[in-house]
Design an enzyme around this catalytic site. Structure first.
Site, PDB file in Angstrom:
ATOM      1  CG  HIS A   1      -2.339   0.501   0.869  1.00 35.29           C
ATOM      2  ND1 HIS A   1      -2.563   1.493  -0.066  1.00 35.29           N
ATOM      3  CD2 HIS A   1      -3.558   0.150   1.339  1.00 35.29           C
ATOM      4  CE1 HIS A   1      -3.868   1.729  -0.138  1.00 35.29           C
ATOM      5  NE2 HIS A   1      -4.497   0.925   0.689  1.00 35.29           N
TER       6      HIS A   1
ATOM      7  CG  ASP B   1      -3.567   4.217  -3.481  1.00 36.06           C
ATOM      8  OD1 ASP B   1      -2.975   3.946  -2.427  1.00 36.06           O
ATOM      9  OD2 ASP B   1      -3.479   5.310  -4.064  1.00 36.06           O
TER      10      ASP B   1
END
Lengths: 418, 82
Positions: free
Chosen positions: A393, A397
């Site tokens: 992350h 995304d």
């Protein structure tokens, strides 16, 4: 003058043991040539050289264990003047900055546990250059030689005595045969897998996976892909081919992933020094479980640019070498994204753990027949596969990850384009 | 070839794929893939090995007949002309 160093074969490797040299001083070497066999936690690995030139001197003897980045040999670049028949005695390996990395894969190093202290031989007994050379010729590790010279220095006579002693004891699977003849890499490959210790491999996996879960904020996505077209394509292809040329579904999954990475390159590469570094190509690690326990994920290079039959041959070859020994250093070091495919008897879905410093990993469950709603709204039984993504992350995304999975699904619906 | 000869060939090919696999321990109706932990790559290598050793064609459509030990041996007996 280049130094050939103990390579780092993945985030989890700290040290390696030289098993044998496949070159000798005076040999010319090319980029990519296998020059040594090194035992690691992942078994015996064929190490390639990344310089062109002439082997000037071997700095390690078989049996010596040294940290990653320790110089192993000196390679003279083409056109360079030989080091005056070497009256200047080279520094013993101990004098070299053993643990100093050449270039900082610093994120990796910073988080990894400190390298173990250099083993005894590098702190080392005194050895005359002639004795060192003789030890290399005879394949006797210096740490097994008792020195009788001044201050316990190892002499040529000590080396020869140790070699005779070793021969008399007829030790465990003898290392390289002595003498100038370089054993062929093929011989290495034919030999039973050497140096594979399930306990050591477990430690390597534990280190890499702990680091992954400690450092990488994973997010996970999954989607179900209908496989009827892909399997019909394979069936048609395989009907016309003898067994050695047949394709497995795995090769379609591999190629579809590579083509999807072309469209979403943000998932192909590494997280280093607080940022994303794109991979130099689409080199996909393929997780292979080993009989007797453990796992390796060697890379297949440039998957996006290679036709299916060639990838299938590469995959078969890779699985064979992963299980029998003979993986190459570039295969262990180069993967830009890793795939785990559970195969026909595996579970239906997998949520992978990323192999650092890569930023994503793709998982394929078993291909199974399940209820499916077709284009007309009818309920039918179809082969389907669950494709999952674990991604870092920090680097991407979920929106991007979704696009990537959709691209894989799309390619699998157009198998003739693979 | 006889069933016994063929069983030796199968065991031999398997030894190159899964060294610890013991064909003799597999019950006749048992799925070889389950019993010997063969994945699809191993199974393909088994088919390739039999193709090369016995010189027979084994179409992919026939694979399901080869999953059990007795099925595999019966298939090979027929293919090699009994």
């Amino acid at each position: 003058m280049g130094l050939f160093r103990m390579p780092s074969l993945g985030a989890d490797m700290e040290a390696g043991t030289l098993v044998e040299w496949l070159v000798k001083p005076g040999d010319s070497v090319k980029r990519g040539q296998v020059v040594a066999v090194v035992e690691t936690q992942k078994g015996a690995i064929e190490v390639e050289c990344f310089e062109e030139g002439t082997v000037e001197e071997l700095l390690l003897a078989p049996g010596q264990k040294v940290p990653v980045e320790t110089p192993m040999a000196r390679i003279r670049a083409p056109g360079e003047v030989p080091a005056a028949a070497a009256p200047a005695a080279p520094p013993p390996p101990a004098a070299a900055p053993a643990a100093a990395p050449r270039e900082a894969p610093s994120v990796a190093k910073a988080a990894a546990p400190p390298p173990p202290p250099p083993p005894a031989p590098t702190a080392g007994p005194k050895v005359s250059p002639a004795a060192r050379r003789r030890a290399l010729e005879l394949g006797v590790p210096l740490d097994r030689i008792h020195g009788t010279g001044p201050d316990g220095a190892i002499t040529v006579a000590d080396v020869e005595a140790a070699a005779r002693g070793a021969a008399a004891e007829a030790p465990t699977p003898a290392p390289a045969p002595a003498g100038p003849v370089s054993p062929k890499a093929e011989a290495v490959r034919a030999a039973p897998r050497r140096g594979f210790d399930p306990v050591e491999m477990r430690k390597a996996i534990a280190a890499a996976m702990s680091r992954s879960k400690r450092e990488i904020p994973h997010y996970y996505l999954a989607t179900t892909v209908e496989m009827a077209r892909a399997l019909a394509f394979l069936e048609a292809v395989n009907r016309e081919r003898p067994p050695p040329e047949r394709l497995l579904p795995a090769v379609l999954l591999l190629k579809a992933t590579a083509l999807a990475l072309r469209e979403v390159p943000e998932l192909n590469g590494f997280w280093v020094e607080g940022g994303f570094r794109p991979g130099p190509g689409i080199h996909l690690g393929w997780a292979i479980s080993l009989r007797g326990g453990g796992l390796v994920a060697p890379a297949i290079h440039d998957v996006d640019a290679r036709p299916l039959p060639e990838l299938m041959a590469a995959l078969r070859d890779l699985v064979g070498r992963a299980r029998n020994g003979g993986l190459k250093s570039s295969e262990l070091a180069d993967a830009t994204l890793t795939i785990t495919s559970l195969g026909e008897r595996g579970a239906e879905a997998v949520l992978p753990v990323i192999y650092p410093p890569q930023v994503a990993m793709v998982g394929f469950g078993a291909i199974v027949r399940r209820p499916w709603v077709d284009d007309e709204g009818g309920l039918v039984a179809r082969p389907v596969v669950q494709v999952s993504l674990a991604a870092d992350h920090r680097a991407s995304d979920g929106h991007l990850g979704s696009r990537f999975l959709a691209a894989i699904a799309d390619h699998l619906q157009r198998p003739e384009s693979l | 070839m006889t069933r016994e000869e063929l069983e030796r060939v199968v065991a031999d090919v398997l030894a190159g794929i899964a060294p610890e696999a013991d064909l003799a321990s597999v019950k006749p109706a048992e799925d070889l893939r389950e019993a010997l932990d063969l994945d699809s790559m191993d199974f393909l290598n088994l088919v390739i090995g039999l193709h090369e050793r016995l010189g027979i064609d084994i179409p992919e459509a026939d694979y399901p007949k080869l999953f059990s030990k007795e099925g595999l041996l019966a298939y090979l007996v027929t293919k090699t002309g009994g």
